[in-house]
Design a protein around this motif. Structure first.
Motif, short mmCIF file in Angstrom:
data_model
loop_
_atom_site.label_atom_id
_atom_site.label_comp_id
_atom_site.label_asym_id
_atom_site.label_seq_id
_atom_site.Cartn_x
_atom_site.Cartn_y
_atom_site.Cartn_z
N GLU A 8 13.71 -20.85 -6.13
CA GLU A 8 13.62 -22.19 -6.77
C GLU A 8 13.43 -23.53 -5.90
O GLU A 8 12.66 -24.17 -6.15
N ARG A 9 14.15 -23.19 -4.69
CA ARG A 9 13.94 -24.18 -3.67
C ARG A 9 12.44 -24.34 -2.98
O ARG A 9 11.98 -25.36 -2.85
N LYS A 10 11.84 -23.15 -2.90
CA LYS A 10 10.54 -22.94 -2.49
C LYS A 10 9.76 -23.60 -3.69
O LYS A 10 8.73 -24.33 -3.29
N ARG A 12 10.13 -25.93 -5.61
CA ARG A 12 10.61 -27.45 -5.83
C ARG A 12 9.85 -27.99 -4.75
O ARG A 12 9.39 -29.06 -4.78
N ARG A 13 10.03 -27.31 -3.35
CA ARG A 13 9.34 -27.76 -2.38
C ARG A 13 7.56 -27.88 -2.36
O ARG A 13 7.02 -28.95 -2.11
#
Length: 203
Positions: A8-10, A12-13
């Motif tokens: 999820e972080r990847k 969003r990035r």
């Protein structure tokens, strides 16, 4: 962090990176002069991959303000009444010069708003986002026709106040001069809302 959290972080990035690249290109050359293929190439991804993240070209720009889409719905739960919570939130935004209130003279913010409001297809897409904001707010207010009517008026007031602040600053007025009027206008606008909305919103 779990594997799903890392993914999820990847994701969003990736959203942020591609959006930032696109906005920079649009500001340099104009929204209509830059193709989606050019944005994809600059972001070093394929065009199909870009469209998996951003279904429409306009979404590349609107992603920057997408986190505000359900903001009013979240705010109304803070009380003491839904309308008072919305009033307080907007006034606090003016105090901290939140770009979403239009009361911000940072050159990058002004350029972004000029791009947004000066491009017809972006304005049209923005109204779709505002409709979703209304829907979420109406649901938070309990649903039904009265809630939808109230949500529509609240969203319109916030939009008009923000656009007026941006318009004056973009025209060259000093931020401090606009700020005093912006606070007065917001107080007056929410007073009007308090006089016309249903008890479920104001009590």
């Amino acid at each position: 962090m779990s594997e799903s959290g890392l993914r999820e972080r990847k994701k969003r990035r990736m959203y942020r990176t591609v959006s930032d690249i696109a906005i920079r290109m649009f500001l340099e050359r104009g929204f209509d002069a830059v193709s989606v293929a050019e944005v994809a190439a600059a972001a070093e991804i394929s065009k199909p991959t870009l469209f998996r993240y951003f279904p429409a070209k306009e979404d590349l720009v609107l992603y920057r303000i997408a986190d505000h889409e359900e903001e009013p719905a979240r705010v109304v739960r803070e009380g003491p009444t839904p309308l008072e919570a919305l009033r307080r939130h907007f006034l606090e935004g003016l105090e901290r010069r939140d770009p979403v209130t239009g009361l911000n003279d940072d050159p990058e913010v002004l350029a972004f708003h000029t791009l947004l409001y000066g491009t017809p297809s972006l304005v049209a897409r923005l109204y779709g986002q505002l409709e979703r904001t209304e829907e979420a707010l109406a649901e938070a207010l309990g649903g039904g026709l009265d809630a939808r009517l109230a949500a529509g008026q609240v969203v319109a007031v916030r939009r008009i106040l923000a656009q007026e602040n941006w318009r004056r600053i973009a025209a060259g007025e000093h931020l401090d001069d606009v700020r005093e009027d912006a606070v007065t206008a917001a107080e007056r606008a929410f007073d009007v809302l308090a006089g016309v909305l249903t008890d479920s919103v104001t009590e």
